[in-house]
Design a protein around this motif. Structure first.
Motif, PDB file in Angstrom:
ATOM      1  N   LYS A  35       0.836  -1.212   0.000  1.00  0.00           N
ATOM      2  CA  LYS A  35       0.000   0.000   0.000  1.00  0.00           C
ATOM      3  C   LYS A  35       0.867   1.258   0.000  1.00  0.00           C
ATOM      4  O   LYS A  35       0.606   2.197  -0.756  1.00  0.00           O
ATOM      5  CB  LYS A  35      -0.932  -0.021   1.213  1.00  0.00           C
ATOM      6  N   ASP A  36       1.918   1.275   0.831  1.00  0.00           N
ATOM      7  CA  ASP A  36       2.813   2.439   0.884  1.00  0.00           C
ATOM      8  C   ASP A  36       3.483   2.682  -0.471  1.00  0.00           C
ATOM      9  O   ASP A  36       3.551   3.818  -0.945  1.00  0.00           O
ATOM     10  CB  ASP A  36       3.876   2.260   1.963  1.00  0.00           C
ATOM     11  N   GLN A  37       3.978   1.635  -1.088  1.00  0.00           N
ATOM     12  CA  GLN A  37       4.635   1.804  -2.381  1.00  0.00           C
ATOM     13  C   GLN A  37       3.638   2.204  -3.458  1.00  0.00           C
ATOM     14  O   GLN A  37       3.946   2.997  -4.334  1.00  0.00           O
ATOM     15  CB  GLN A  37       5.390   0.536  -2.758  1.00  0.00           C
ATOM     16  N   SER A  38       2.443   1.666  -3.366  1.00  0.00           N
ATOM     17  CA  SER A  38       1.392   2.039  -4.296  1.00  0.00           C
ATOM     18  C   SER A  38       1.046   3.522  -4.157  1.00  0.00           C
ATOM     19  O   SER A  38       0.864   4.227  -5.148  1.00  0.00           O
ATOM     20  CB  SER A  38       0.156   1.176  -4.040  1.00  0.00           C
ATOM     21  N   PRO A  55     -10.171   2.448  -4.676  1.00  0.00           N
ATOM     22  CA  PRO A  55      -9.513   1.873  -3.506  1.00  0.00           C
ATOM     23  C   PRO A  55      -8.734   0.622  -3.923  1.00  0.00           C
ATOM     24  O   PRO A  55      -9.246  -0.208  -4.665  1.00  0.00           O
ATOM     25  CB  PRO A  55     -10.663   1.513  -2.566  1.00  0.00           C
ATOM     26  N   GLY A  56      -7.509   0.537  -3.482  1.00  0.00           N
ATOM     27  CA  GLY A  56      -6.690  -0.624  -3.807  1.00  0.00           C
ATOM     28  C   GLY A  56      -7.155  -1.852  -3.052  1.00  0.00           C
ATOM     29  O   GLY A  56      -7.715  -1.758  -1.968  1.00  0.00           O
ATOM     30  N   ARG A  57      -6.959  -2.992  -3.668  1.00  0.00           N
ATOM     31  CA  ARG A  57      -7.351  -4.242  -3.040  1.00  0.00           C
ATOM     32  C   ARG A  57      -6.144  -5.168  -3.039  1.00  0.00           C
ATOM     33  O   ARG A  57      -5.585  -5.475  -4.085  1.00  0.00           O
ATOM     34  CB  ARG A  57      -8.499  -4.887  -3.816  1.00  0.00           C
ATOM     35  N   VAL A  58      -5.742  -5.592  -1.846  1.00  0.00           N
ATOM     36  CA  VAL A  58      -4.632  -6.540  -1.726  1.00  0.00           C
ATOM     37  C   VAL A  58      -5.198  -7.932  -1.931  1.00  0.00           C
ATOM     38  O   VAL A  58      -6.178  -8.324  -1.298  1.00  0.00           O
ATOM     39  CB  VAL A  58      -3.948  -6.442  -0.349  1.00  0.00           C
ATOM     40  N   GLY A  59      -4.603  -8.654  -2.829  1.00  0.00           N
ATOM     41  CA  GLY A  59      -5.004 -10.031  -3.087  1.00  0.00           C
ATOM     42  C   GLY A  59      -3.861 -10.977  -2.782  1.00  0.00           C
ATOM     43  O   GLY A  59      -2.703 -10.564  -2.711  1.00  0.00           O
ATOM     44  N   THR A  60      -4.204 -12.209  -2.572  1.00  0.00           N
ATOM     45  CA  THR A  60      -3.168 -13.215  -2.360  1.00  0.00           C
ATOM     46  C   THR A  60      -3.367 -14.329  -3.368  1.00  0.00           C
ATOM     47  O   THR A  60      -4.471 -14.554  -3.872  1.00  0.00           O
ATOM     48  CB  THR A  60      -3.212 -13.807  -0.938  1.00  0.00           C
ATOM     49  N   ASP A  85      -0.508  -9.219  -4.145  1.00  0.00           N
ATOM     50  CA  ASP A  85      -0.558  -8.203  -5.184  1.00  0.00           C
ATOM     51  C   ASP A  85      -1.558  -7.137  -4.778  1.00  0.00           C
ATOM     52  O   ASP A  85      -2.417  -7.368  -3.938  1.00  0.00           O
ATOM     53  CB  ASP A  85      -0.908  -8.800  -6.553  1.00  0.00           C
ATOM     54  N   LEU A  86      -1.383  -5.983  -5.358  1.00  0.00           N
ATOM     55  CA  LEU A  86      -2.273  -4.857  -5.072  1.00  0.00           C
ATOM     56  C   LEU A  86      -2.684  -4.252  -6.402  1.00  0.00           C
ATOM     57  O   LEU A  86      -1.834  -3.859  -7.199  1.00  0.00           O
ATOM     58  CB  LEU A  86      -1.565  -3.808  -4.218  1.00  0.00           C
ATOM     59  N   THR A 143       4.542 -10.015  -5.351  1.00  0.00           N
ATOM     60  CA  THR A 143       5.740 -10.718  -4.920  1.00  0.00           C
ATOM     61  C   THR A 143       5.378 -12.033  -4.291  1.00  0.00           C
ATOM     62  O   THR A 143       4.452 -12.112  -3.500  1.00  0.00           O
ATOM     63  CB  THR A 143       6.570  -9.840  -3.948  1.00  0.00           C
ATOM     64  N   CYS A 144       6.083 -13.072  -4.665  1.00  0.00           N
ATOM     65  CA  CYS A 144       5.853 -14.385  -4.087  1.00  0.00           C
ATOM     66  C   CYS A 144       6.861 -14.537  -2.959  1.00  0.00           C
ATOM     67  O   CYS A 144       8.041 -14.357  -3.148  1.00  0.00           O
ATOM     68  CB  CYS A 144       6.060 -15.469  -5.131  1.00  0.00           C
ATOM     69  N   GLY A 145       6.391 -14.834  -1.818  1.00  0.00           N
ATOM     70  CA  GLY A 145       7.256 -14.989  -0.665  1.00  0.00           C
ATOM     71  C   GLY A 145       6.478 -14.625   0.562  1.00  0.00           C
ATOM     72  O   GLY A 145       5.308 -14.312   0.506  1.00  0.00           O
ATOM     73  N   GLY A 146       7.111 -14.685   1.648  1.00  0.00           N
ATOM     74  CA  GLY A 146       6.403 -14.365   2.887  1.00  0.00           C
ATOM     75  C   GLY A 146       5.667 -15.563   3.399  1.00  0.00           C
ATOM     76  O   GLY A 146       4.608 -15.897   2.906  1.00  0.00           O
TER      77      GLY A 146
END
Length: 150
Positions: A35-38, A55-60, A85-86, A143-146
């Motif tokens: 969100k911050d980078q967006s 509004p941005g939506r974070v997806g997994t 992803d956002l 990004t894939c990870g976490g």
């Protein structure tokens, strides 16, 4: 000496089978960072105030096994690792204004060391994928990870 070679062989085989491990991360922290980078990218667009971003939506999404294990389990997603992803958009921006804004963002990302890895169909819906530090960022990051928390 034989034990040292045996241990080294087992470690090497494990690495070849499993590949490079995904980094661990707190999913909430990843979402905040996206969100911050967006928000920074949106600010760099420098669009007049009448154009507001949706509004941005974070997806997994799924991440898959790495190394040779990825071939053995080609269609099996890992349950302990997620991609993030956002997606957001700014509707109703005239094409010329949007192209200028996109060029400003492109210049800034290139100056910061990002690399353009894919550009979408510019005639239909312009989009771009960028990479930095070996992680792929899609339009506004993917990004894939976490490793997810239990």
């Amino acid at each position: 000496m034989t034990v040292v070679w045996a241990v080294a062989a087992v470690m090497a085989a494990n690495f070849v089978w499993n590949g490079t491990p995904y980094p661990s991360a707190d999913p909430d922290a990843v979402a905040r960072r996206l969100k911050d980078q967006s928000d920074r990218v949106h600010d760099d667009f420098a669009l007049p105030g009448k154009y507001t971003a949706s509004p941005g939506r974070v997806g997994t999404g799924a991440c898959y096994h790495r190394g040779l294990r990825g071939i053995a389990h080609i269609d099996e997603a890992r349950s302990d690792v997620r991609s993030f992803d956002l997606d957001w958009s700014v509707p109703d921006v005239p094409e010329a204004t949007a192209r200028e804004a996109q060029q400003r963002v492109r210049r800034r990302l290139l100056q910061q060391g990002w690399k353009l890895t894919h550009e979408g169909d510019v005639r239909a819906q312009p989009s771009a994928n960028w990479a930095s530090d070996s992680r792929t960022r899609k339009a506004t990051r993917s990004t894939c990870g976490g490793t997810t928390r239990p």
